[in-house]
Write a protein that holds these residues in place. Structure first.
Motif, short mmCIF file in Angstrom:
data_model
loop_
_atom_site.label_atom_id
_atom_site.label_comp_id
_atom_site.label_asym_id
_atom_site.label_seq_id
_atom_site.Cartn_x
_atom_site.Cartn_y
_atom_site.Cartn_z
N LYS A 87 3.97 -4.79 -11.59
CA LYS A 87 5.13 -4.10 -11.02
C LYS A 87 4.73 -3.01 -10.02
O LYS A 87 5.48 -2.72 -9.09
CB LYS A 87 6.06 -3.56 -12.11
N VAL A 88 3.55 -2.43 -10.17
CA VAL A 88 3.06 -1.43 -9.21
C VAL A 88 2.71 -2.10 -7.90
O VAL A 88 3.09 -1.64 -6.82
CB VAL A 88 1.86 -0.66 -9.79
N LEU A 89 1.97 -3.22 -7.97
CA LEU A 89 1.61 -3.96 -6.77
C LEU A 89 2.85 -4.48 -6.05
O LEU A 89 2.97 -4.38 -4.83
CB LEU A 89 0.69 -5.12 -7.12
N ARG A 90 3.77 -5.01 -6.81
CA ARG A 90 5.01 -5.54 -6.25
C ARG A 90 5.78 -4.45 -5.52
O ARG A 90 6.24 -4.63 -4.40
CB ARG A 90 5.86 -6.14 -7.38
N GLU A 91 5.93 -3.30 -6.15
CA GLU A 91 6.67 -2.19 -5.55
C GLU A 91 6.00 -1.71 -4.26
O GLU A 91 6.66 -1.47 -3.26
CB GLU A 91 6.80 -1.03 -6.54
N ALA A 92 4.68 -1.58 -4.30
CA ALA A 92 3.95 -1.13 -3.11
C ALA A 92 4.11 -2.12 -1.96
O ALA A 92 4.33 -1.71 -0.81
CB ALA A 92 2.48 -0.92 -3.45
N LEU A 93 4.02 -3.40 -2.24
CA LEU A 93 4.17 -4.41 -1.19
C LEU A 93 5.60 -4.48 -0.67
O LEU A 93 5.82 -4.55 0.54
CB LEU A 93 3.73 -5.78 -1.69
N VAL A 94 6.57 -4.47 -1.56
CA VAL A 94 7.97 -4.50 -1.12
C VAL A 94 8.25 -3.29 -0.23
O VAL A 94 8.88 -3.42 0.82
CB VAL A 94 8.93 -4.57 -2.33
N ASN A 95 7.78 -2.12 -0.64
CA ASN A 95 7.96 -0.92 0.20
C ASN A 95 7.30 -1.10 1.56
O ASN A 95 7.87 -0.73 2.59
CB ASN A 95 7.39 0.32 -0.50
N ALA A 96 6.09 -1.65 1.57
CA ALA A 96 5.38 -1.84 2.83
C ALA A 96 6.16 -2.72 3.79
O ALA A 96 6.29 -2.41 4.98
CB ALA A 96 3.99 -2.43 2.57
N PHE A 97 6.71 -3.82 3.29
CA PHE A 97 7.46 -4.73 4.16
C PHE A 97 8.84 -4.20 4.51
O PHE A 97 9.32 -4.37 5.62
CB PHE A 97 7.57 -6.11 3.51
N CYS A 98 9.47 -3.54 3.57
CA CYS A 98 10.82 -3.03 3.79
C CYS A 98 10.84 -1.83 4.73
O CYS A 98 11.74 -1.68 5.55
CB CYS A 98 11.44 -2.66 2.44
N HIS A 99 9.84 -0.97 4.63
CA HIS A 99 9.83 0.28 5.38
C HIS A 99 8.90 0.26 6.59
O HIS A 99 8.78 1.27 7.28
CB HIS A 99 9.44 1.45 4.47
N ARG A 100 8.27 -0.86 6.87
CA ARG A 100 7.37 -0.94 8.03
C ARG A 100 8.15 -0.61 9.29
O ARG A 100 9.31 -0.95 9.43
CB ARG A 100 6.79 -2.35 8.15
N ASP A 101 7.48 0.03 10.24
CA ASP A 101 8.10 0.31 11.53
C ASP A 101 7.88 -0.91 12.42
O ASP A 101 6.85 -1.05 13.07
CB ASP A 101 7.49 1.57 12.16
N TYR A 102 8.85 -1.83 12.43
CA TYR A 102 8.73 -3.07 13.18
C TYR A 102 8.84 -2.84 14.69
O TYR A 102 8.54 -3.74 15.46
CB TYR A 102 9.75 -4.10 12.70
N ALA A 103 9.25 -1.65 15.12
CA ALA A 103 9.28 -1.33 16.54
C ALA A 103 7.86 -1.15 17.08
O ALA A 103 7.63 -1.31 18.28
CB ALA A 103 10.11 -0.08 16.80
N MET A 104 6.92 -0.83 16.21
CA MET A 104 5.52 -0.68 16.61
C MET A 104 4.89 -2.07 16.74
O MET A 104 4.76 -2.78 15.76
CB MET A 104 4.73 0.14 15.58
N ARG A 105 4.52 -2.44 17.94
CA ARG A 105 3.93 -3.76 18.15
C ARG A 105 2.49 -3.81 17.65
O ARG A 105 2.01 -4.86 17.24
CB ARG A 105 4.00 -4.14 19.61
N SER A 106 1.82 -2.67 17.68
CA SER A 106 0.46 -2.65 17.17
C SER A 106 0.50 -2.35 15.68
O SER A 106 1.46 -1.81 15.16
CB SER A 106 -0.36 -1.57 17.89
#
Length: 170
Positions: A87-106
């Motif tokens: 559940k810790v790994l899942r939460e960290a990954l979900v946060n990473a994908f959900c909160h990523r700044d997709y406006a940053m191309r790099s």
């Protein structure tokens, strides 16, 4: 949809053709020997929709992280204890994908496994009104990508209460 076109969030979330996916929709996965990045034991790179990338990242973690096991009194089956709870790994990954700044191309999401730690890095900064120390106490949810967060919520992947980091710490 925006008119007759898919929104950027729809492409990030659901596009199944790698060549049509944004450069931002990537994940780097590595298992390093030792405590630094000097030698790879395994190295993968994927471009896909968020759900596929999340599955690939979880699978990579499950394949490379140790699981201890013990036989307990009165139990027929062994008890398995992962090095880091699922559940810790899942939460960290979900946060990473959900909160990523997709406006940053790099930049992209990267998962690096070392002998002594796992690092999950997502492009972008925290919102200006929240500090890293705030993540260890009660705080509001600050979704960077409201459409992506809404879909994650509808898929029962997030709760929108800002308690995920507290769960990981606990």
């Amino acid at each position: 949809m925006k008119g007759k076109r898919l929104s950027n969030a729809a492409v990030v979330l659901f596009c199944k053709k790698e060549e049509k996916q944004f450069l931002q929709s990537e994940v780097k996965l590595a298992r390093f020997l030792g405590l630094d990045k000097s030698e790879f034991l395994d190295n993968k790179f994927y471009r896909d929709n968020v759900f596929e990338l999340l599955e690939r990242a979880m699978s990579f973690l499950n394949n490379h992280l140790p699981i201890a096991a013990k036989i307990e009194e009165g139990k027929l089956q062994r008890t398995e204890i992962p090095a880091i709870p699922f559940k810790v790994l899942r939460e960290a990954l979900v946060n990473a994908f959900c909160h990523r700044d997709y406006a940053m191309r790099s930049g992209n999401i990267s998962v690096a496994i070392y002998d002594d730690r796992v690092e999950i890095v997502s492009a972008g900064r925290l919102p200006s009104d929240i500090k890293v120390s705030d993540l260890a106490k009660q705080h509001e949810s600050y979704p960077r990508n409201k459409l992506i967060a809404e879909v994650f919520y509808m898929c029962c992947m997030i709760e929108r209460w800002g308690r995920g980091t507290l769960d990981m710490i606990n």
